[in-house]
Design an enzyme around this catalytic site. Structure first.
Site, PDB file in Angstrom:
ATOM      1  N   ASN A 115      23.462  14.751   6.226  1.00 23.66           N
ATOM      2  CA  ASN A 115      23.548  13.786   7.320  1.00 23.66           C
ATOM      3  C   ASN A 115      23.967  14.479   8.610  1.00 23.66           C
ATOM      4  O   ASN A 115      25.094  14.365   9.050  1.00 23.66           O
ATOM      5  CB  ASN A 115      24.536  12.661   6.971  1.00 23.66           C
ATOM      6  CG  ASN A 115      24.522  11.563   8.016  1.00 23.66           C
ATOM      7  OD1 ASN A 115      23.463  11.095   8.404  1.00 23.66           O
ATOM      8  ND2 ASN A 115      25.688  11.160   8.472  1.00 23.66           N
ATOM      9  N   ASN A 139      11.169  12.679  12.584  1.00 21.09           N
ATOM     10  CA  ASN A 139      10.199  11.938  11.788  1.00 21.09           C
ATOM     11  C   ASN A 139       9.028  11.441  12.628  1.00 21.09           C
ATOM     12  O   ASN A 139       9.111  11.324  13.849  1.00 21.09           O
ATOM     13  CB  ASN A 139      10.879  10.743  11.123  1.00 21.09           C
ATOM     14  CG  ASN A 139      11.500   9.788  12.156  1.00 21.09           C
ATOM     15  OD1 ASN A 139      12.650   9.987  12.549  1.00 21.09           O
ATOM     16  ND2 ASN A 139      10.771   8.782  12.590  1.00 21.09           N
ATOM     17  N   ARG A 189      25.789  15.407  20.319  1.00 19.44           N
ATOM     18  CA  ARG A 189      25.802  16.425  19.268  1.00 19.44           C
ATOM     19  C   ARG A 189      25.681  17.798  19.902  1.00 19.44           C
ATOM     20  O   ARG A 189      25.105  17.944  20.977  1.00 19.44           O
ATOM     21  CB  ARG A 189      24.627  16.196  18.300  1.00 19.44           C
ATOM     22  CG  ARG A 189      24.634  14.835  17.634  1.00 19.44           C
ATOM     23  CD  ARG A 189      23.456  14.692  16.680  1.00 19.44           C
ATOM     24  NE  ARG A 189      23.364  13.357  16.116  1.00 19.44           N
ATOM     25  CZ  ARG A 189      24.057  12.923  15.072  1.00 19.44           C
ATOM     26  NH1 ARG A 189      24.893  13.752  14.457  1.00 19.44           N
ATOM     27  NH2 ARG A 189      23.925  11.689  14.616  1.00 19.44           N
ATOM     28  N   GLY A 244      15.037   9.782  19.832  1.00 20.52           N
ATOM     29  CA  GLY A 244      14.083   8.699  20.051  1.00 20.52           C
ATOM     30  C   GLY A 244      12.948   8.618  19.059  1.00 20.52           C
ATOM     31  O   GLY A 244      12.008   7.849  19.271  1.00 20.52           O
ATOM     32  N   THR A 259      10.900  13.880  17.856  1.00 22.65           N
ATOM     33  CA  THR A 259      11.859  14.334  18.863  1.00 22.65           C
ATOM     34  C   THR A 259      12.829  15.365  18.285  1.00 22.65           C
ATOM     35  O   THR A 259      13.073  15.412  17.080  1.00 22.65           O
ATOM     36  CB  THR A 259      12.664  13.143  19.421  1.00 22.65           C
ATOM     37  OG1 THR A 259      13.399  12.529  18.367  1.00 22.65           O
ATOM     38  CG2 THR A 259      11.741  12.124  20.058  1.00 22.65           C
ATOM     39  N   ASP A 263      11.201   8.975   6.840  1.00 25.21           N
ATOM     40  CA  ASP A 263      12.302   9.261   7.767  1.00 25.21           C
ATOM     41  C   ASP A 263      12.953  10.596   7.433  1.00 25.21           C
ATOM     42  O   ASP A 263      14.167  10.766   7.536  1.00 25.21           O
ATOM     43  CB  ASP A 263      13.349   8.143   7.742  1.00 25.21           C
ATOM     44  CG  ASP A 263      14.439   8.333   8.794  1.00 25.21           C
ATOM     45  OD1 ASP A 263      14.157   8.925   9.848  1.00 25.21           O
ATOM     46  OD2 ASP A 263      15.579   7.866   8.562  1.00 25.21           O
ATOM     47  N   LYS A 322      16.892  17.398   5.009  1.00 32.92           N
ATOM     48  CA  LYS A 322      17.177  16.010   4.669  1.00 32.92           C
ATOM     49  C   LYS A 322      16.367  15.545   3.458  1.00 32.92           C
ATOM     50  O   LYS A 322      16.759  14.628   2.745  1.00 32.92           O
ATOM     51  CB  LYS A 322      16.859  15.141   5.890  1.00 32.92           C
ATOM     52  CG  LYS A 322      17.251  13.688   5.806  1.00 32.92           C
ATOM     53  CD  LYS A 322      16.927  12.997   7.130  1.00 32.92           C
ATOM     54  CE  LYS A 322      17.274  11.526   7.096  1.00 32.92           C
ATOM     55  NZ  LYS A 322      16.943  10.863   8.388  1.00 32.92           N
TER      56      LYS A 322
END
Length: 562
Positions: A398, A267, A134, A195, A247, A311, A338
């Protein structure tokens, strides 16, 4: 005549060498800051350090966009997904994905060099998305910087593609994943990693661009005794912080005047809060951090979701803008989260200015502007009692770049209309595993769109227009231009242009695979081009569109037909 021929050959050779020197000349910090002033170059992600995804170019506009055609396409020899944004400098386009780094001729797409990414294939075991990348092909001072899946930062020579240095920052077996491009800010290479779902403890590190030496490391989860550690369990789960997530797996924004880099954190791990003990806020997960790039020192933080149990990564890239509020110009940070709320924050001090929902939200009714904390519903309490609950949204966006037009003050985004049916279950910590302590399925309400293209006023939350998407929600970034157009893409493979005023689709072109990357626009020899990567990848695009859309990465470049 013979001597004249020799002289001519010398002149041609000199011209070729001179042009190559121009192409390969070192790219400077000033050119990073001034991205957009030279329309031939796109030197940073998001069309600028502020990630506005906005361009003042307007050769391509609503009156002529129907004449937009592909002028070249190039295969990227990759089936794992194209989520990155190209970089353009002095006639060369640089492209990164999980397996390759490319330099292409910007006019023809011809390959100048291609360098394979060397990584331990065992690291694919902890990477739910596979080897992806990304962000941009990060360039600075003659080098291109990127990450590898097995937790290394690498520098390549921009001229040849050969490796200059390679620095290991973590052990992939502990859940660390190199999936996001670094950013160069104030002469330092800053890099995060993935991660949060696989037992990693998050951090951001700064590296010397010439040697790869680590200059500093700022952990996003404090160890005992450090500020914020009191928000992690002290007695019931005293080791929870060591593998707690947080992360930084999406790109950062940067304000050169304030000299602050804005980093979103992921998260808390696991999602099931019982395994984080006493119910504290779990700093600095699901937060935005303002860091000094030279030292990593934290200037301020704001936690979007205290004790995140859903999450709700807070890694989505933040747009920086100067807007007028109550008659006064304010330096703000805008984040389409999100969790379903659109936040406006004072980027000088982290104080919340506005927070408005842009999708359905069942976990919180609102955000308290005085405390900055969400006003929770009973959903978490019910879930903690063992009930299967419906979480709205599962993800409101997303991992997609928004676009902000500073002339209209509107933010453009691609929200998802999707809920998660979730239940907390027992969790066993296994280093590097993807166990998160929940069972869940995803649901789009019957008869409702899967997602939308949307224009909003970020301060008031007013939706100016909304265009439904029936097949799949979009995972592509957006690009706004002064031609009145909004470019984005669909998981079914179409690259499209919308009218910024209405959201009406005014042009489309079908590529060979899903478009889930942010587009760019630039000029070459006075002509405007638009480029986007195509190639289905990432966990959610693959989960939903995988059975319907083939994989296969490619660069597509478009211009007006003469």
């Amino acid at each position: 005549m013979k001597n004249s021929g020799v002289d001519m050959k010398k002149k041609v050779l000199a011209a070729v060498l001179c042009s190559w020197c121009t192409v390969a000349s070192a790219q400077t910090a000033d050119e990073l800051v001034a991205n957009g002033k030279n329309p031939d170059n796109v030197t940073t992600f998001g069309m600028g350090y502020d990630l506005k995804q906005y361009s003042a170019l307007k050769q391509i506009d609503k009156s002529n966009v129907k004449r937009l055609v592909p002028v070249w396409t190039t295969s990227l020899a990759n089936d794992l997904g194209e989520l990155a944004q190209p970089t353009v400098y002095n006639g060369v386009m640089y492209v990164v994905n999980g397996n390759w780094t490319f330099a292409l001729d910007v006019e023809t797409g011809r390959q100048i060099w291609r360098t394979p990414v060397s990584y331990d294939r065992g690291s694919l075991r902890v990477a739910s998305n596979g080897a992806i990348m990304r962000g941009p092909a990060t360039i600075y001072n003659g080098k291109l910087f990127r990450e590898t899946l097995d937790a290394h930062v690498v520098a390549l020579d921009m001229k040849t593609g050969k490796e200059v240095w390679k620095t290991k920052y973590a052990d992939w077996k502990e859940g660390y994943k190199g999936v996001v491009a670094p950013i160069v800010a104030n002469g330092v290479v800053l890099a995060g990693h993935g991660g949060s779902d696989s037992t990693a403890r998050g951090f951001v590190a700064g590296y010397d661009p010439d040697t790869g030496k680590e200059l500093w490391r700022t952990w996003t989860i404090p160890e005992p005794g450090q500020p914020g550690s009191e928000t992690w369990p002290q007695k019931t789960k005293p080791e929870a912080w060591k593998n707690g997530g947080g992360t930084a797996w999406q790109y950062m924004s940067y304000d050169p005047q304030l000299d602050l880099v804005y980093v979103g954190t992921g998260n808390a791990q696991p999602y099931n809060p019982q395994y984080r003990g006493d119910g504290g806020d779990a700093l600095y997960t699901s937060s935005i951090l303002a860091l000094k790039p030279k030292t990593g020192q934290m200037a301020w933080y704001y936690q979007y979701v205290p004790n995140d149990s859903y999450d709700y990564d807070s890694t989505a890239e933040s747009t920086l803008a100067d807007v007028r509020i109550a008659g006064q110009m304010r330096k703000v940070l805008i984040n389409a989260h999100k969790n379903g709320f659109l936040y406006v924050i004072d980027r000088t001090n982290g104080k919340l200015i506005a927070a408005n929902p842009f999708v359905k939200t069942s976990w919180a009714t609102s955000i308290d502007l005085k405390t900055g904390r969400p006003v929770l519903t009973d959903l978490l309490d019910r879930a903690m009692k063992g009930e299967t609950v419906r979480l709205d949204p599962a993800r409101a966006t997303n991992a997609t770049l928004t676009a902000f037009n500073p002339k209209t003050g509107l933010l453009f985004l691609n929200p998802w209309n999707q809920a998660r049916l979730m239940k907390f279950v027992p969790y066993t910590m296994e280093l590097g595993s993807l166990e998160t302590g929940i069972q869940s399925t995803f649901d789009t309400p019957k008869g409702e769109p899967a997602g939308y293209h949307q224009a909003m006023d970020p301060l008031t939350g007013k939706v100016v227009w909304q265009t439904p998407l029936t097949d799949f929600a979009s995972s592509a970034g957006l690009l706004a231009t002064d031609g009145g157009l909004l470019f984005t893409g669909l998981l079914t493979g179409e690259f499209i242009a919308l009218d910024q005023d209405t959201g009406k689709r005014v042009w489309q072109f079908k590529t060979g695979s899903s478009v889930n990357a942010p587009p760019i626009t630039y000029t070459h020899k006075g002509k405007q081009y638009v480029t986007v990567l195509s190639g289905r990848g990432g966990s959610n695009p693959t989960r939903f569109a995988g059975p319907h859309v083939p994989s296969g990465g490619a660069v597509w470049t478009f211009a007006l037909m003469d």
